[in-house]
Design an enzyme around this catalytic site. Structure first.
Site, PDB file in Angstrom:
ATOM      1  N   PHE A 377      39.520  36.704  44.624  1.00 59.28           N
ATOM      2  CA  PHE A 377      40.323  36.702  45.841  1.00 59.28           C
ATOM      3  C   PHE A 377      40.759  35.267  46.130  1.00 59.28           C
ATOM      4  O   PHE A 377      39.934  34.372  46.295  1.00 59.28           O
ATOM      5  CB  PHE A 377      39.506  37.231  47.021  1.00 59.28           C
ATOM      6  CG  PHE A 377      39.330  38.736  47.013  1.00 59.28           C
ATOM      7  CD1 PHE A 377      39.572  39.480  45.873  1.00 59.28           C
ATOM      8  CD2 PHE A 377      38.912  39.406  48.157  1.00 59.28           C
ATOM      9  CE1 PHE A 377      39.407  40.856  45.864  1.00 59.28           C
ATOM     10  CE2 PHE A 377      38.741  40.777  48.161  1.00 59.28           C
ATOM     11  CZ  PHE A 377      38.991  41.509  47.021  1.00 59.28           C
ATOM     12  N   GLU A 378      42.050  35.051  46.201  1.00 63.53           N
ATOM     13  CA  GLU A 378      42.598  33.719  46.412  1.00 63.53           C
ATOM     14  C   GLU A 378      43.543  33.735  47.611  1.00 63.53           C
ATOM     15  O   GLU A 378      43.727  34.755  48.276  1.00 63.53           O
ATOM     16  CB  GLU A 378      43.318  33.240  45.150  1.00 63.53           C
ATOM     17  CG  GLU A 378      42.416  33.156  43.923  1.00 63.53           C
ATOM     18  CD  GLU A 378      43.132  32.623  42.689  1.00 63.53           C
ATOM     19  OE1 GLU A 378      44.188  31.965  42.849  1.00 63.53           O
ATOM     20  OE2 GLU A 378      42.646  32.848  41.572  1.00 63.53           O
ATOM     21  N   GLY A 379      44.152  32.568  47.874  1.00 63.92           N
ATOM     22  CA  GLY A 379      45.132  32.466  48.948  1.00 63.92           C
ATOM     23  C   GLY A 379      44.556  32.826  50.297  1.00 63.92           C
ATOM     24  O   GLY A 379      43.602  32.227  50.771  1.00 63.92           O
TER      25      GLY A 379
END
Length: 594
Positions: A377-379
């Site tokens: 999970f990024e951003g």
């Protein structure tokens, strides 16, 4: 942010005491030895020089993961203002109070030399009748001296106050697993709580005469002691008990002692070229399929497909792909579905999204016969709601629902389920300085947002491989900023995971160390793959320092971890594009033939 951090450690003189105020600290000058004080891991002793006043002072020495914390529980009046003070000598010496019922406080000095006065003021909560005052040093620092500790404020009762309880007896250890142990002891009359002490770890407060200690390393010997606490203070520690955890570890895995993890571009094309599953070299022990992505940011509905033929002309058929997955697994490799990535923002704000996430991810795992899940999970996928300030007890729905969803998947597939995570440094190590929006708001709510997820799932976690790339400078445990691209960055960032650290500088909220077999270092395979590429020589230097304590340079680690699991890279495709340099050097370093 640096201004705010500096202000938190400002050395200030507190307000003068009112005429009716009293000094409530017992033996604050250490003239009676350590009477009234409890020091972690036997780190404290009284000395006759140097002293600030009287004939004795406290000398405490940090060692390994123990920051030499000495504390005392003090009876106070509710809803009252107190000023805590001490004279200290040394670098990074802390003075603080916890359990205030309002805002816990901590101040420190950064420079060694002559004695310096630390003071801070706090107000007790409406029902607070005791606080814990404490002093400690910092990891890797030399011994420090503390003297003339005072807590000045309203006297809660004068003479005749109750005495601290007796030391607990009958401490036993049982039900040891690879990562936890059950401790129990005889209840102590007059005790309202207990504190579990383990060398090199933060004290663990509990209310009952038993505790389950988690987050331990497999096949490792530990020694525990317990003290009893009431409003008058803390007892001496109990007799020690030693126990050795079992082999293996949480989160399944079946990985080799040193593993190479890589991401395979299976659903998209970029300049690195498409690699068929059957053509993935045998060097790769864990193959993360990039990526499963949601139908919308908040749907929780994860979908996965092979790269379209128009983008990847050499893509295999679904049947060929599934057969290649089985062949890799037959060769001892693990194949996982990676969820998220740079473009796949995933948020689970509702229980409906949580349940959809579980069912859709399970459908992918079942269809392709995969070994588990990688959370990438990024951003803006993870952030903390305002007021969610304790990583040990998160309240943000998206965080709570993600933890619940992963636990459901783990329960569905059992102990062989492989769980890995690939957060960015912003979401993990930055939490040493900042956590969420902060106590007063205004900070980036994503700071440290992976910490509650990692902590809640640590007993199920197979590997955490933080992305040591595409990162800004991050402060390490030496309170210096480290920049990506060299061994120093990987050493400092990995040392934080294997040592543990206070979250947002709060020594009462320490993120515990992970086991070395749960940690791999994340790097880009080539200069094309991401910012922060590290040369093979610098990668080898980082591994030497962390696993052998050689080639460390200026940064000194807080331990040596030959069991460090290995390396992760973005990506298998970029490594092939670069001639296989990354995987070839990994095999050479560990003396293995692919």
């Amino acid at each position: 942010m640096a201004v705010a951090l500096a202000a938190a450690g400002f050395l200030a003189a507190g307000p003068p005491a009112a005429a009716a105020d009293a000094d409530l600290v017992r033996n604050g000058g250490f003239e009676a030895g350590l009477d009234g004080w409890s020091c972690s891991g036997g780190s404290g002793a009284t000395v006759t020089a140097p002293v600030h006043g009287g004939s004795s002072a406290l000398k405490a020495t940090p060692a390994g993961q123990d920051n030499a914390r000495c504390s005392q529980s003090v009876t106070v009046k509710p809803d009252s203002t107190y000023t805590l003070g001490a004279w200290v000598q040394g670098a990074y010496v802390y003075l603080g109070a916890s359990g205030t019922g309002t805002t816990d406080v901590s101040v420190w000095t950064q420079s060694p030399g002559a004695f310096k006065q630390l003071t801070t003021t706090f107000r007790t909560g409406p029902s607070t009748t005791s606080v814990t005052v404490h002093t400690h040093g910092w990891y890797g620092q030399p011994a420090h001296v503390t003297d003339d500790v005072t807590l000045v404020g309203p006297d809660p009762g004068g003479p005749g106050q109750p005495r601290p309880p007796a030391a607990p007896t009958g401490l036993t250890a049982s039900a040891a697993s690879s990562s936890s142990v059950l401790l129990s002891w005889s209840a102590v009359p007059g005790a309202t709580s207990y504190t579990v002490h383990r060398d090199g770890a933060a004290p663990l407060p509990v209310t009952a005469a038993s505790a389950t200690v988690t987050g331990l390393a497999a096949s490792t010997a530990y020694t525990f002691r317990v003290s009893a606490v009431n409003a008058a203070g803390e007892s001496p520690p109990s007799a020690p008990v030693s126990v050795t955890t079992t082999g293996g570890g949480g989160g399944g895995g079946g990985l080799p002692a040193h593993a190479l993890v890589g991401y395979l571009h299976t659903s998209f094309a970029n300049g690195s070229g498409y690699v068929r599953m059957a053509d993935v070299p045998a060097s790769w022990d864990v193959i993360n399929l990039a990526f499963g992505e949601p139908t919308s940011v908040t749907s929780g509905d994860i979908r996965f497909r092979l790269c379209p033929v128009a983008q990847c002309p050499n893509v295999e058929s679904p049947a060929e792909f599934k057969a290649a997955v089985k062949a890799k697994q037959a060769a001892g490799k693990k194949v996982l579905i990676s969820i998220g990535g740079q473009n796949g923002q995933v948020q689970l704000p509702t229980t409906a999204a949580r349940d959809t996430f579980v069912s859709s991810v399970a459908a992918i795992i079942d269809e392709y016969g995969l070994d588990g899940l990688d959370i990438d999970f990024e951003g803006h996928s993870l952030s903390l709601a305002t007021g969610d300030t304790d990583f040990r007890a998160p309240t943000t729905p998206g965080i709570v629902n993600l933890i619940s969803a992963v636990k459901s998947l783990k329960a569905r597939y059992g102990p062989g389920f492989v769980l890995t995570m690939a957060p960015e440094t912003f979401f993990v190590q930055l939490g040493y300085q900042f956590y969420g929006s902060g106590p007063w708001g205004g900070q980036d709510p994503r700071a440290g947002a992976y910490l509650p997820v990692v902590h809640a799932l640590r007993d199920d976690l197979t590997l955490l491989h933080v992305q040591d790339y595409n990162s800004g400078p991050i402060m390490g445990l030496d309170n210096q900023y480290h920049s990506m691209g060299g061994a120093d960055f990987h050493i400092a960032m990995t040392d934080m995971l294997l040592t543990g650290f206070p979250v947002a500088g709060n020594t009462a909220r320490v993120f515990p160390a992970l086991r070395p077999d749960q940690v791999a270092i994340g790097l880009p395979a080539t200069t094309n793959a991401g910012n922060g590429h590290t040369s093979p020589a610098e990668v080898a230097r980082a591994l030497n320092c962390l696993t052998k304590k050689t080639d460390c340079g200026a940064y000194q680690t807080h331990g040596t971890w030959p069991g460090l699991r290995g390396l992760m890279t973005w990506s298998i495709n970029w490594d092939r594009f670069g001639g296989g340099e990354f995987s070839r050097n990994f095999d050479a370093y560990y003396g293995r033939t692919a």
